[in-house]
Enzyme design. Structure first.
Site, PDB file in Angstrom:
ATOM      1  N   CYS A   2     -53.158   5.820  34.771  1.00 14.64           N
ATOM      2  CA  CYS A   2     -51.791   6.133  34.364  1.00 14.64           C
ATOM      3  C   CYS A   2     -51.855   7.445  33.602  1.00 14.64           C
ATOM      4  CB  CYS A   2     -51.260   5.068  33.408  1.00 14.64           C
ATOM      5  SG  CYS A   2     -51.384   3.413  34.082  1.00 14.64           S
ATOM      6  N   ARG A  27     -51.166  10.866  38.368  1.00 12.68           N
ATOM      7  CA  ARG A  27     -52.024   9.768  37.905  1.00 12.68           C
ATOM      8  C   ARG A  27     -51.400   8.402  38.188  1.00 12.68           C
ATOM      9  NH1 ARG A  27     -55.860  11.551  34.417  1.00 12.68           N
ATOM     10  NH2 ARG A  27     -56.116   9.466  33.583  1.00 12.68           N
ATOM     11  N   TRP A  74     -49.411   3.419  37.042  1.00 13.91           N
ATOM     12  CA  TRP A  74     -49.937   2.976  38.335  1.00 13.91           C
ATOM     13  C   TRP A  74     -50.396   1.548  38.085  1.00 13.91           C
ATOM     14  CZ3 TRP A  74     -54.844   1.557  40.304  1.00 13.91           C
ATOM     15  CH2 TRP A  74     -54.946   1.550  41.696  1.00 13.91           C
ATOM     16  N   ASN A 100     -53.711   3.751  29.064  1.00 14.03           N
ATOM     17  CA  ASN A 100     -54.287   4.024  30.382  1.00 14.03           C
ATOM     18  C   ASN A 100     -55.637   3.324  30.418  1.00 14.03           C
ATOM     19  OD1 ASN A 100     -55.255   5.208  32.771  1.00 14.03           O
ATOM     20  ND2 ASN A 100     -56.016   6.996  31.693  1.00 14.03           N
ATOM     21  N   GLY A 101     -55.802   2.350  31.338  1.00 15.07           N
ATOM     22  CA  GLY A 101     -57.073   1.632  31.418  1.00 15.07           C
ATOM     23  C   GLY A 101     -56.826   0.150  31.588  1.00 15.07           C
ATOM     24  N   GLU A 482     -63.989  12.426  56.855  1.00 17.93           N
ATOM     25  CA  GLU A 482     -63.044  13.054  55.932  1.00 17.93           C
ATOM     26  C   GLU A 482     -61.706  13.326  56.637  1.00 17.93           C
ATOM     27  OE1 GLU A 482     -62.612  13.272  53.001  1.00 17.93           O
ATOM     28  OE2 GLU A 482     -61.275  14.959  52.637  1.00 17.93           O
ATOM     29  N   LYS A 486     -58.074  11.755  55.442  1.00 17.19           N
ATOM     30  CA  LYS A 486     -56.906  12.606  55.139  1.00 17.19           C
ATOM     31  C   LYS A 486     -55.688  12.114  55.902  1.00 17.19           C
ATOM     32  CE  LYS A 486     -57.849  14.138  52.382  1.00 17.19           C
ATOM     33  NZ  LYS A 486     -58.995  14.276  51.561  1.00 17.19           N
ATOM     34  N   GLU A 489     -54.336   8.700  54.515  1.00 13.63           N
ATOM     35  CA  GLU A 489     -53.713   8.633  53.195  1.00 13.63           C
ATOM     36  C   GLU A 489     -52.382   9.367  53.111  1.00 13.63           C
ATOM     37  OE1 GLU A 489     -56.729  11.776  50.994  1.00 13.63           O
ATOM     38  OE2 GLU A 489     -55.812  10.216  49.805  1.00 13.63           O
ATOM     39  N   HIS A 505     -70.590   0.742  71.500  1.00  9.88           N
ATOM     40  CA  HIS A 505     -71.018  -0.532  70.908  1.00  9.88           C
ATOM     41  C   HIS A 505     -69.822  -1.342  70.415  1.00  9.88           C
ATOM     42  CE1 HIS A 505     -75.187   0.556  71.371  1.00  9.88           C
ATOM     43  NE2 HIS A 505     -74.881   1.764  70.907  1.00  9.88           N
ATOM     44  N   LYS A 604     -53.971  10.038  41.955  1.00  4.17           N
ATOM     45  CA  LYS A 604     -54.964  11.105  42.039  1.00  4.17           C
ATOM     46  C   LYS A 604     -56.297  10.693  41.443  1.00  4.17           C
ATOM     47  CE  LYS A 604     -56.467  15.258  42.810  1.00  4.17           C
ATOM     48  NZ  LYS A 604     -56.934  15.446  44.210  1.00  4.17           N
TER      49      LYS A 604
HETATM   50  O1  M6R Z   1     -61.807  12.439  41.365  1.00  4.84           O
HETATM   51  P1  M6R Z   1     -62.795  11.928  42.349  1.00  4.84           P
HETATM   52  O2  M6R Z   1     -63.330  12.993  43.238  1.00  4.84           O
HETATM   53  O3  M6R Z   1     -63.879  11.101  41.746  1.00  4.84           O
HETATM   54  O4  M6R Z   1     -61.937  10.958  43.279  1.00  4.84           O
HETATM   55  C1  M6R Z   1     -62.549  10.183  44.264  1.00  4.84           C
HETATM   56  C2  M6R Z   1     -61.526   9.637  45.224  1.00  4.84           C
HETATM   57  O5  M6R Z   1     -60.614   8.807  44.568  1.00  4.84           O
HETATM   58  C3  M6R Z   1     -60.748  10.749  45.935  1.00  4.84           C
HETATM   59  O6  M6R Z   1     -61.599  11.643  46.588  1.00  4.84           O
HETATM   60  C4  M6R Z   1     -59.766  10.153  46.965  1.00  4.84           C
HETATM   61  O7  M6R Z   1     -60.461   9.563  48.016  1.00  4.84           O
HETATM   62  C5  M6R Z   1     -58.815  11.240  47.467  1.00  4.84           C
HETATM   63  N1  M6R Z   1     -57.461  10.807  47.329  1.00  4.84           N
HETATM   64  C6  M6R Z   1     -58.983  11.556  48.893  1.00  4.84           C
HETATM   65  O8  M6R Z   1     -58.125  12.579  49.302  1.00  4.84           O
END
Ligand code: M6R
Length: 609
Positions: A2, A27, A74, A100-101, A482, A486, A489, A505, A604
């Site tokens: 958060c 966040r 969040w 936050n936590g 990757e 992308k 998400e 397979h 994020k």
């Molecule tokens: O801040 P970080 O690089 O540790 O975050 C890791 C993942 O949460 C982050 O890369 C996430 O997968 C992204 N939203 C992908 O685009």
């Protein structure tokens, strides 16, 4: 995960709280709230939904006061709702808190407090903190907060306000970030610097266990035992505009376009003057030290994990030290074999990802040497690690990570070269050749984003498909992972990446007429093999989009469309090949009308387990 803010000073608190929260929505953004000291009471306003819902709710009737706290949420404990939104208050309304936590022992504390007559309104773990504060308060705000901290377990950054101390905020942190911004006749508290950068560049970055008593003209910091802590002011060097969209429709697009600059900024300071070797001497590694490392564990989450997979390839290929690459949430619980001959390298854009931080601590506890690759100076992971190297990507705001990934690949590559130099596992000529390729890379990344029209066309044509498959071998497979993440998400299209050789397979059963398959074929050593796999999916009438290097005139014979990226050493092609995949994801999301910068259910920075 958060965002939290606090304000005390001569100006209107509400203004800063709302502006600050807007900068922290990355966040979390499922509900928001503020508490402001107004006419001798604490007025709390909160609303489920984005910050804009809260703004609408209070429009024309904003709280007026000079002290306040705010939160953008969040959800972890309790669904997003007005009641579960922060700030939370005690029974009397004398105290308000934002958090936050996660408070891990909240259930037992809640039972105990209910028995004592406290009435709870929310399903959150945080509300216990407000009631506990009310329970232990005996006239001394700071002493009561300290008592609360003795009783709670878990991870947190917290800001407290009290109606009885109307000029004081108290904040503290454990495993979650918190900064204090130092103003003139006012002070600010926030989870992250973008929230305060428009007001001040002078900050204190709190460490775990530190507690700050913040008034409008003083900040008094003590450690867990109450002893004063002398802190250095950390001067923020970022440009305020760097955290803004700068004319782009979305942060994701802006950050994709910032890649040439980010890649250059990450390479340049680490290149030797003659451009023939890597200069990372700050690490102070010797041949003796590196020879004592028998194994490297790379640990990360999400996109950073995908960068870790490429790093494993680089280190094993160039340095010949065995590497394991693990997802942090798995690593920390799998009893990894780690000793003083192990080095853990963690990748994290934010430097705050809870699982990555925990994995780092676990490996250190078992004796490993540690190195962090992160984008955020002074982040928890940067501070926890023995050593740190920074990706100079600038603030990454979009939830979908783009420039952090490409700069992580750069550092993985440069680190491997640096180790190869020390251990003499590559010749000087080969290192010079790779350094020269590295220096051409920023310009080449720029070339990949010059003409996006074909990508927009694919996105329009295939953006409404339900499934997309990505295939590749070796480094191309790592990039496929990757690319698929992308697309998932930001566009919510079901996307899967497969090692091309694995298709037959099982997954080949899913390939039917018209299914888009994005095939990455840039690696010479496995090129023919990948081509065979492309033929297999074409034989099942898939629509294939190939990603190839310039000069490859073969692939277009077998696929429906080709996107070409500039020629470089094939080790470095992932930095170029990922860019069209980022753009495909972006434009597919636009085609489907998705909220690109704030995808549903995501945030994020994942600072909870
Ligand atoms: O801040 P970080 O690089 O540790 O975050 C890791 C993942 O949460 C982050 O890369 C996430 O997968 C992204 N939203 C992908 O685009």
């Amino acid at each position: 995960m958060c965002g939290i803010v606090g304000y005390v000073g001569d100006n209107e608190a509400t203004q800063f709280l709302l502006d600050g929260l807007a900068k922290l929505e990355y966040r979390g953004y499922d509900s928001a709230g503020i508490a402001v000291g107004e006419n001798g009471t604490i007025r709390v306003e909160k609303s489920v939904g984005r910050l804009s819902a809260l703004r609408d709710k209070i429009a024309g009737n904003e709280p007026h006061g000079h002290i306040g706290i705010g939160h953008t949420r969040w959800a972890t404990h309790g669904r997003p709702s007005d009641l579960n939104a922060h700030p939370h208050t005690d029974c009397s309304g004398d105290f308000a808190v934002v958090h936050n936590g996660i408070i891990e022992n909240y259930l037992s504390l809640k039972e105990e407090l209910i028995e004592k007559g406290h009435q709870f309104r929310s399903e959150t773990d945080t509300e216990v903190v407000a009631h506990l504060l009310e329970e232990v308060y005996e006239g001394d705000f700071e002493a009561a907060v300290r008592e609360v901290l003795r009783r709670i377990e878990g991870s947190y950054s917290l800001v407290f306000m009290s109606r009885r101390d109307p000029d004081t905020l108290i904040c503290t942190k454990q495993d979650n970030p918190l900064v204090i911004g130092l103003g003139d006749g006012e002070n600010f508290i926030a989870s992250d610097i973008p929230a305060i950068i428009n007001r001040t560049r002078r900050t204190y970055i709190l460490n775990d266990g530190e507690l700050a008593v913040v008034k409008k003209d003083s900040v008094w910091i003590t450690n867990r035992s109450g002893e004063p802590v002398t802190k250095k002011v950390f001067e923020v060097k970022w440009n305020a505009e760097a955290a803004e969209k700068g004319g782009y429709e979305h942060f994701m697009l802006k950050e994709i376009y910032e890649q040439p600059k980010a890649v250059r900024a990450t390479i340049s300071p680490r290149m030797a003057k003659d451009g023939r070797s890597v200069a990372m001497d700050d690490l102070g590694w010797s041949k003796e030290f590196l020879s004592s490392i028998h194994k490297i564990d790379i640990v990360a989450c999400g996109t950073a994990y995908h960068a870790g997979l490429v790093a494993k390839y680089y280190i094993e290929k160039l340095v010949r030290i065995p590497v394991e690459c693990d997802i942090a949430s798995e690593y920390r619980y799998r009893d990894p074999i780690v000793d003083e001959h192990t080095m853990i390298i963690v990748f994290s854009q934010s430097g705050e990802t809870s699982d990555t931080l925990a994995a780092l601590k676990e490996a250190k506890r078992r004796g490993a040497k540690s190195l962090a690759i992160t984008n955020v100076v002074g982040s928890s992971i940067a501070r926890e690690s023995d050593q740190v190297i920074y990706t100079w990507a600038g603030p990454e705001i979009a939830v979908a990570s783009t420039k952090a990934y490409t700069t992580q690949l750069i550092l993985a590559f440069m680190l491997s070269l640096y180790m190869a130099q020390i251990l003499e596992t590559q010749t000087e000529a080969r290192i010079a050749e790779l350094c020269s390729a590295l220096q051409r890379l920023p310009g080449q990344v720029g070339e990949t984003i010059e003409d996006v029209e074909p990508i927009k066309t694919f996105a329009k044509k295939y953006g409404f498909n339900e499934d997309v498959f990505y295939i590749g071998r070796s480094l191309d497979y790592d990039v496929s992972l990757e690319g698929a993440l992308k697309l998932k998400e930001v566009s919510y299209i079901h996307a899967e990446a497969y090692a091309a050789g694995e298709l037959k397979h099982g997954t080949l059963a899913l390939i039917v007429e018209g299914v888009p398959v994005i095939a990455i074929a840039t690696q010479k050593s496995v090129y023919e093999k990948t081509l065979s796999n492309i033929k297999e999916v074409k034989a099942r009438d898939a629509v294939v989009i190939g990603i190839a290097a310039e000069g490859d005139n073969e692939l277009e014979k077998y696929v429906d469309h080709v996107i070409k990226v500039p020629v470089t050493d094939e080790l470095l092609i992932p930095v170029l090949a990922v860019v069209p995949l980022q753009l495909i994801a972006y434009y597919a999301a636009i085609t489907r009308g998705c909220d690109v910068d704030k995808p549903r259910n995501l945030a994020k920075s994942v600072t909870v387990e």
